[in-house]
Design a protein around this motif. Structure first.
Motif, mmCIF file in Angstrom:
data_model
loop_
_atom_site.group_PDB
_atom_site.id
_atom_site.type_symbol
_atom_site.label_atom_id
_atom_site.label_comp_id
_atom_site.label_asym_id
_atom_site.label_seq_id
_atom_site.Cartn_x
_atom_site.Cartn_y
_atom_site.Cartn_z
ATOM 1 N N ALA A 1 -55.336 28.605 28.595
ATOM 2 C CA ALA A 1 -55.666 27.898 27.185
ATOM 3 C C ALA A 1 -57.320 28.405 26.704
ATOM 4 N N GLN A 2 -57.882 28.328 27.753
ATOM 5 C CA GLN A 2 -59.406 28.696 27.327
ATOM 6 C C GLN A 2 -59.609 30.161 26.882
ATOM 7 N N ARG A 3 -58.852 30.892 27.138
ATOM 8 C CA ARG A 3 -58.907 32.471 27.045
ATOM 9 C C ARG A 3 -58.399 32.564 25.593
ATOM 10 N N CYS A 4 -57.235 31.738 25.192
ATOM 11 C CA CYS A 4 -56.449 31.938 23.976
ATOM 12 C C CYS A 4 -57.349 31.301 22.999
ATOM 13 N N ALA A 5 -58.096 30.054 23.132
ATOM 14 C CA ALA A 5 -58.820 29.411 22.482
ATOM 15 C C ALA A 5 -60.107 30.212 21.746
ATOM 16 N N ALA A 6 -60.481 30.999 23.046
ATOM 17 C CA ALA A 6 -61.990 31.932 22.704
ATOM 18 C C ALA A 6 -61.530 32.947 21.915
ATOM 19 N N VAL B 1 -61.527 31.595 18.406
ATOM 20 C CA VAL B 1 -62.679 31.011 18.114
ATOM 21 C C VAL B 1 -62.516 29.615 17.796
ATOM 22 N N GLU B 2 -61.462 29.006 18.736
ATOM 23 C CA GLU B 2 -61.527 27.359 18.533
ATOM 24 C C GLU B 2 -62.104 26.833 19.997
ATOM 25 N N ASN B 3 -62.272 25.560 20.177
ATOM 26 C CA ASN B 3 -62.963 25.256 21.450
ATOM 27 C C ASN B 3 -62.180 24.161 22.030
ATOM 28 N N VAL B 4 -62.073 24.488 23.350
ATOM 29 C CA VAL B 4 -61.101 23.466 23.983
ATOM 30 C C VAL B 4 -62.301 23.260 25.450
ATOM 31 N N TRP B 5 -62.037 22.136 26.130
ATOM 32 C CA TRP B 5 -62.812 21.865 27.061
ATOM 33 C C TRP B 5 -61.968 20.911 28.362
ATOM 34 N N PRO B 6 -61.976 21.625 29.368
ATOM 35 C CA PRO B 6 -61.083 20.719 30.467
ATOM 36 C C PRO B 6 -61.652 19.544 31.052
ATOM 37 N N LEU B 7 -61.057 18.611 31.205
ATOM 38 C CA LEU B 7 -61.407 17.190 31.622
ATOM 39 C C LEU B 7 -60.564 17.242 33.180
ATOM 40 N N PRO B 8 -61.018 16.355 34.010
ATOM 41 C CA PRO B 8 -60.351 16.170 35.268
ATOM 42 C C PRO B 8 -58.808 15.628 34.884
ATOM 43 N N LEU B 9 -58.005 16.067 36.035
ATOM 44 C CA LEU B 9 -56.691 15.677 36.187
ATOM 45 C C LEU B 9 -56.282 15.872 37.598
ATOM 46 N N ASP B 10 -56.160 14.900 38.450
ATOM 47 C CA ASP B 10 -55.872 14.914 39.839
ATOM 48 C C ASP B 10 -54.339 13.943 40.153
ATOM 49 N N GLY C 1 -71.622 18.464 8.275
ATOM 50 C CA GLY C 1 -72.452 19.651 7.820
ATOM 51 C C GLY C 1 -71.410 20.747 7.959
ATOM 52 N N LEU C 2 -70.154 20.633 8.920
ATOM 53 C CA LEU C 2 -69.251 21.565 9.205
ATOM 54 C C LEU C 2 -67.922 21.531 8.343
ATOM 55 N N TRP C 3 -67.672 20.131 8.126
ATOM 56 C CA TRP C 3 -66.107 19.739 7.619
ATOM 57 C C TRP C 3 -66.222 18.827 6.459
ATOM 58 N N SER C 4 -65.085 19.111 5.629
ATOM 59 C CA SER C 4 -65.026 17.882 4.760
ATOM 60 C C SER C 4 -64.258 16.865 5.424
ATOM 61 N N ALA C 5 -64.324 15.457 4.933
ATOM 62 C CA ALA C 5 -63.436 14.357 5.467
ATOM 63 C C ALA C 5 -61.890 14.770 5.712
ATOM 64 N N GLY C 6 -61.218 14.378 6.643
ATOM 65 C CA GLY C 6 -59.826 14.565 6.643
ATOM 66 C C GLY C 6 -59.503 15.553 7.659
ATOM 67 N N ALA C 7 -58.287 15.987 7.817
ATOM 68 C CA ALA C 7 -57.597 16.846 8.932
ATOM 69 C C ALA C 7 -58.429 18.041 9.088
ATOM 70 N N THR C 8 -58.687 18.509 10.273
ATOM 71 C CA THR C 8 -59.301 20.128 10.539
ATOM 72 C C THR C 8 -58.305 21.127 10.879
ATOM 73 N N ALA C 9 -57.049 20.802 11.433
ATOM 74 C CA ALA C 9 -55.962 21.591 11.930
ATOM 75 C C ALA C 9 -56.699 22.450 13.307
ATOM 76 N N HIS C 10 -57.841 22.113 13.736
ATOM 77 C CA HIS C 10 -58.568 22.602 15.027
ATOM 78 C C HIS C 10 -57.551 22.273 16.126
ATOM 79 N N GLY C 11 -57.173 23.535 16.630
ATOM 80 C CA GLY C 11 -56.093 23.574 17.827
ATOM 81 C C GLY C 11 -54.677 24.379 17.336
ATOM 82 N N VAL C 12 -54.431 24.420 16.125
ATOM 83 C CA VAL C 12 -53.092 25.231 15.592
ATOM 84 C C VAL C 12 -53.464 26.440 16.316
ATOM 85 N N LEU C 13 -54.679 27.354 15.860
ATOM 86 C CA LEU C 13 -54.616 28.824 16.291
ATOM 87 C C LEU C 13 -54.383 28.901 17.731
#
Length: 425
Positions: free
Chosen positions: A328-333, A336-345, A405-417
């Motif tokens: 997921a990190q490789r595909c996001a990079a 040029v989309e941003n993902v960050w892993p959080l803990p799961l045990d 400063g980066l987005w207008s209000a509303g959906a971004t579709a960040h994650g689709v790519l």
């Protein structure tokens, strides 16, 4: 129609206009990029140009690549859709950008649609119809709704949606380009499709409810990702499951203290009706697991805790498998989309205990208590086949409440790519 011609330059500006470092020459705008974060700079510059009432642009020059053009488009777009962008580069680059724009625009329009216009069945129908236009005879689907959900033991979607006069629904869709009805499923996608979330009897305050048309952003994201992957030549079999419901209050609505018995036998006490997303996703993850895919990816605007952890520029990701996180990190990079892993045990499965059932759907504290995003992921893990690779995406970056400063209000579709890239990986 008058287009503003926009070029990139790496020369320092003499008299930059604002922090976005934009200068003007006649009908031409120059965006001055430094070496660091060029895509973020291009996106911020697009927001500056848009704020001046510029609606039509022609991107020009050899300095533009696919990533900077896409970032510019993300900053230039608004929910009203009153804009036009002409791409530059090779024909292949223009086609790729056009495909990305089509998919992102589909996700944004769905997510920005009013709750009145987008009922659960309408969401499922629109998703199936759009994918059918792309995949043709390779796409088959069915919609299970209302009482039919109980008949097939999809108790979570039914419970969450039964308070509304408009029935809840699950979309089951199969994209199979192989020509073999027995072909294995490479990936199963699951999306949270809460078309409006009042919070139920754990009712949200008005300000928190205002943007809850976006709570079907997960369904829009996975649908758009599949459509984009198909446009880009996807040749694997993929299943899609959308879990669609309105979370409303009525005499029929589910209540605090109710216990749901899921198809896999897990019992769940409802301690917060505003933790409804995981209740519908539990059905989708079981349905996905039944298809025996190599990988399950679910996406949901699930927790405020993920937003507090990673902010609105990242999506939080969770998986029991390190290689799935790495993928997921490789595909996001790469897009040029941003993902960050959080803990799961494994112990996260038990972080929402109940004296009456196998688990509760949350903890009876504000926001679900500490580690709420991981606890939600642990809850979902109970409904995933242990032999299947699984990625859970908590879409903290899918929607902006206000202009920034980066987005207008509303959906971004960040994650689709990112998801589309994983499908074609």
């Amino acid at each position: 129609m008058s287009f503003m011609h926009v070029k990139l330059t790496h020369q320092a500006p003499v008299a930059p206009w604002g922090n976005a470092k934009v200068t003007f020459e006649n009908q031409q705008a120059l965006i001055h990029l430094s070496a660091q974060e060029p895509t973020r700079q291009a996106q911020a510059a697009a927001r500056k140009l848009r704020s001046q009432g510029i609606n039509q642009v022609q991107l020009e020059g050899k300095s533009w690549d696919v990533h900077t053009q896409w970032a510019f488009a993300q900053g230039f777009a608004t929910a009203k859709g009153d804009f036009d962008i002409h791409w530059c580069g090779t024909d292949a680059e223009k086609t790729l950008l056009a495909n990305q724009f089509e998919a992102a625009n589909f996700a944004k329009k769905l997510t920005n649609a009013t709750p009145e216009d987008l009922s659960p069945v309408t969401l499922a129908t629109k998703a199936a119809q759009w994918l059918q236009t792309i995949g043709g005879s390779n796409v088959t689907s069915r919609i299970i709704k209302g009482q039919e959900l109980l008949d097939e033991q999809w108790v979570g979607i039914h419970a969450v949606g039964r308070g509304s006069e408009r029935p809840p629904a699950m979309l089951e869709l199969d994209f199979n380009p192989t020509g073999d009805d027995d072909a294995p499923v490479a990936v199963a996608l699951v999306g949270k499709g809460i078309t409006f979330d009042s919070g139920g009897y754990s009712i949200k305050p008005s300000v928190g409810m205002l943007t809850m048309k976006c709570d079907m952003g997960g369904a829009a994201t996975v649908t758009a990702a599949l459509g984009l992957a198909m446009r880009n030549g996807l040749n694997k079999r993929v299943k899609l499951f959308l879990c669609c419901a309105e979370n409303l209050i009525s005499g029929r609505a589910f209540k605090l203290g109710d216990i749901l018995t899921y198809k896999n036998g897990v019992t769940v006490e409802v301690v917060n009706t505003d933790a409804e997303g995981r209740l519908v996703l539990a059905d989708g993850l079981q349905a996905a697991s039944e298809t025996k895919p190599e990988l399950i990816i679910d996406a949901a605007t699930l927790t405020g805790a993920a937003y507090m952890a990673v902010g609105s520029s990242y999506n939080a990701i969770f998986s029991p498998q390190a290689n799935t996180i790495t993928q997921a990190q490789r595909c996001a990079a790469s897009v040029v989309e941003n993902v960050w892993p959080l803990p799961l045990d494994p112990w996260h499965k038990d972080m929402c205990p109940s004296p009456y059932a196998d688990t509760a759907n949350s903890r009876p504290t504000k926001g679900g208590g500490a580690g709420g995003a991981s606890n939600a992921a642990g809850f979902l893990w109970r409904f995933v086949d242990e032999q299947t690779r699984w990625l859970h995406i908590d879409l903290a970056a899918a929607f902006e409440d206000n202009d920034s400063g980066l987005w207008s209000a509303g959906a971004t579709a960040h994650g689709v790519l990112t998801i589309a890239e994983m499908l074609n990986d």
